[in-house]
Scaffold this motif. Sequence first.
Motif, PDB file in Angstrom:
ATOM      1  N   UNK A  75       0.833  -1.207   0.000  1.00 59.97           N
ATOM      2  CA  UNK A  75       0.000   0.000   0.000  1.00 59.97           C
ATOM      3  C   UNK A  75       0.862   1.249   0.000  1.00 59.97           C
ATOM      4  N   UNK A  76       1.888   1.193   0.887  1.00 58.15           N
ATOM      5  CA  UNK A  76       2.774   2.370   0.931  1.00 58.15           C
ATOM      6  C   UNK A  76       3.449   2.573  -0.417  1.00 58.15           C
ATOM      7  N   UNK A  77       3.894   1.416  -0.987  1.00 53.85           N
ATOM      8  CA  UNK A  77       4.531   1.530  -2.300  1.00 53.85           C
ATOM      9  C   UNK A  77       3.546   2.052  -3.340  1.00 53.85           C
ATOM     10  N   UNK A  78       2.261   1.538  -3.190  1.00 54.92           N
ATOM     11  CA  UNK A  78       1.250   1.992  -4.145  1.00 54.92           C
ATOM     12  C   UNK A  78       1.020   3.494  -4.010  1.00 54.92           C
ATOM     13  N   UNK A 136      -0.359  -3.132 -10.414  1.00 54.35           N
ATOM     14  CA  UNK A 136      -0.711  -2.941  -9.003  1.00 54.35           C
ATOM     15  C   UNK A 136      -1.997  -3.672  -8.657  1.00 54.35           C
ATOM     16  N   UNK A 137      -2.962  -3.689  -9.567  1.00 51.51           N
ATOM     17  CA  UNK A 137      -4.208  -4.423  -9.308  1.00 51.51           C
ATOM     18  C   UNK A 137      -3.942  -5.922  -9.193  1.00 51.51           C
ATOM     19  N   UNK A 148      -3.188 -10.975  -5.774  1.00 52.51           N
ATOM     20  CA  UNK A 148      -2.358 -12.074  -5.243  1.00 52.51           C
ATOM     21  C   UNK A 148      -2.197 -11.967  -3.737  1.00 52.51           C
ATOM     22  N   UNK A 149      -2.015 -10.771  -3.229  1.00 54.11           N
ATOM     23  CA  UNK A 149      -1.862 -10.579  -1.774  1.00 54.11           C
ATOM     24  C   UNK A 149      -3.142 -10.976  -1.058  1.00 54.11           C
TER      25      UNK A 149
END
Length: 674
Positions: free
Chosen positions: A333-336, A508-509, A514-515
Motif C-alpha cells: 500500500x505504501x509503495x502503491x 498494481x491491481x 495475489x496478496x
Amino acid sequence: MEEFRRTYLRLCKEGGVAPQESVVAQLQENRAAHSSRLDLSGKSLSVDTCSVLARSFQTDTIFTEVWLSDCMLSEEGAKVLLTGLFGNTTVKILDLKGNNLRSGGAEVLGKLLARNQSLRRLVLEWNALGVWDEAFSLFCEGLASNSMLTQLDLSNNQINQHGASELALALKHNTTLEVLDLRWNNIGLLGGRTLLEAFQKSKCVVQLKLAGNNIPSDTLKALEQTAGHNSDRQHTLRESHRKTQVLCKEIQTLKDKKSNQYLSLMETIDRQQGEIGRSNRSTSIQIGQLQEALNERKSAVNSLTAKLQMTEAALALSEQKNHNMKELLTRVKAEKEEQREQQSKERKKEQEDCVQRESKLLREIQNLSETNMQLRNKVEEMERRSKSQQNQIFELKQELTNSTAELKLRLSQTEDRLETEKRRSKQALEDMDSLRQKEVEHVNRNLEVSERALQERIFKLEGQRIQLEEELSKAKAVCVTERAQAEEELGRVRAQVRLEEQERVSALEEKLRSVRSSLQEVQLHCSQQKQTISELQAKTSQQSIEMDGLRRRIEELQQELSGKDQEKVAEVSRVRVELQEQIGHLQAERTAQGGLKEKICALEREIKVLSSNHREALLDKESEMSSMLEKLRLKEAEIQRMRADEANRASYLQNAILTYVQGSPLGHYSSPKK
C-alpha cells in the motif's frame, strides 16, 4: 619303492643307458619286502649306473640305508654317486666297504660330510683313503664341519701318522662323533699321541678301536681310559638328565593335580556366578522390557511433543508469514501510495515538461515568427530600399533629363553665343567650334558611363531582391515543418504517458489480488493449525495419564528389584563364606606343596653333591692322567730304544695276520688291501 624304481628306469631311458639287471632285481625285492634299505653289496656298478643312481638319490625320500660294499666302484663312478647324495635328506647309513676308494673318493667324501646333514653312520672299511695325504686332509676337513655323524668306520684304510694328525684336528672341531673305528692302519706312536691329545680335548668320542696300528700299549691304555672317561661322563650326564626328567614329571603331575582342584573350584564359583548372572539377566530382561515400554511411551510422547513443536513452529511460521504478509500489504500500500505520488509527481513533471515544451515550442514559434517578422521587415526594408533606389533611379533619370535639357539650353545659348560670336570673328568661331565639339564628345562619354553604372546597379538590386524573396520562402517552409514536428512529438509523448499509467495500474491491481488470495490461504492454514494443536493437546493429556501409570509400575518394579538385590547380597555372602573355606583348603594344600618343594630342593642338593663328587673323581682321574703322562715322558727314552724291536714285532705280527687272513674264509678282502 616303486617310485624309486620308476624314476631309475625313467632316468635310464632319458640318458640312453641300459638299466642294470642286478639293480632292478634288488629294487623289486625291496618293493616286495617293503624295506627302507637298499642293499647293492657285491654288485659291480658301472659309471652310467652310478650317474643314474645319483640322480635318483637327489629326489629320493624312501631309503634310509644304502649298502654299497664290494661294488668295485671306479674313481669316476664313486665321485658321481657320492655327489648325488649331497642334497639327500633321508639316508642315515652309508656302507662303502671294500671299494678301494682313493684320492678322488676321499675328496668327494669330504664334500659329502660337509654338505649332507642326515648321515649318522658311515662305513669306509677296506679302502685306501690314507694313501694320499692331501685327499685325506680334505676328508678330515669335511668331518670337522659335519655336525650329524655319530659312527665312522675307517679300518684298513692305510692311514699313516700324517693322516692321524689330520684326523685329530678334525676330532677337535667335531662335537657329535661317538664311535670311531681305526683298526688295522699304520698310525704309529706319533699318530697315537696326536689322537690322545685330541681325545683329551674332545669329550664326545665314547668308543674307540685302534687295534693293529703299531701303537704302544701305554698309549692304547691312555686312549681307552679317555674313551672310558668320556663314556662315564656321558653316562652321568644321561643319568642326571633322566633324574631331572623324572623330577620334572613329578612336579608336573603335582601341578596338574593342583590345577585340576583349582579348576573344579573355579567351576563351582562359575556355576554360582552363572546362577547369579541368570537371575540378574531375568531381572534385567524384565527391567529392559519395562524400560522398552517406557521408552516406547517416551518416544511416542516425544514424537507427539515433536509434532506439537512442529505444529507450533508451523503456526509460528504461519503467523510470521501472516505478519509478513500484512507487512507486505502495508508495504505494497505504501509503495502503491508512493507510486501514486510518484505517478502524480511524474504526471505533474510531465505536464510541466509538456508545458515547458509547449512554452519552448511557443517561444520557438514566437522566435520563428519574430524571425519571420524580422525577415518581413527586412523584405519591407529591402522593398523600401528598392523603392528608394527606384526613386533615386527616377531622380537620376530626371536629373539626366534636366541635365540634357540644361545641356540643350546651354547648346542653344552657346549656339546663340556662337552665332553672336560668329559674328565677331570667324577664326574664333572655328576655334570655338572645335572646342565645343570636344566638350560635347566629352559630355556624351560621361553620360554613357553614368548610364552604364546606373544600369549595373539596377541589375544588382534586382538580384538582391530575388535572393531575399527566396530566403523568405525557405524560412516560411522551415517554420511550417518545425511546427508539424513539434505537434507530432507532443502527441507521441501524451500517448506513451497514457500507456505507462495504464500498465502500472494493471500491475498494481494484480499484486493486490495475489496478496488478498495469499491472505485467505494463510488464514485457512492458521485455522487448520489451531485445530491440530487442540487435538495434540488432548493426546498429550491422555499420554501424561499413561505416563503416570507407567511411573507407578516402574516404582513397583524398583521395589521388587531392591528385594531381589537383598536376596542376591545374602547369596553372595554365603558364597563368600564357602570361598573362604575353600581358600583355607587351598592354603593347606599350598603348605603341602611347600613340603614337596623342600623335598625337591633336597633332591637338587643331592644332585649337586653327586655332581661335585663326580667332579672330584674327574679331577682325581685327571691328576692320575697327568702322572701317567709324566711317566710316559720319562719312558720316552726307553720307547725310542725299543722302536726297532717294536717295528720288528709289528712286521712279524702283520705277516702273521696276513697269513691268518689268507688262510681264513675272508681271504678275498686281501686283494683290495694289496
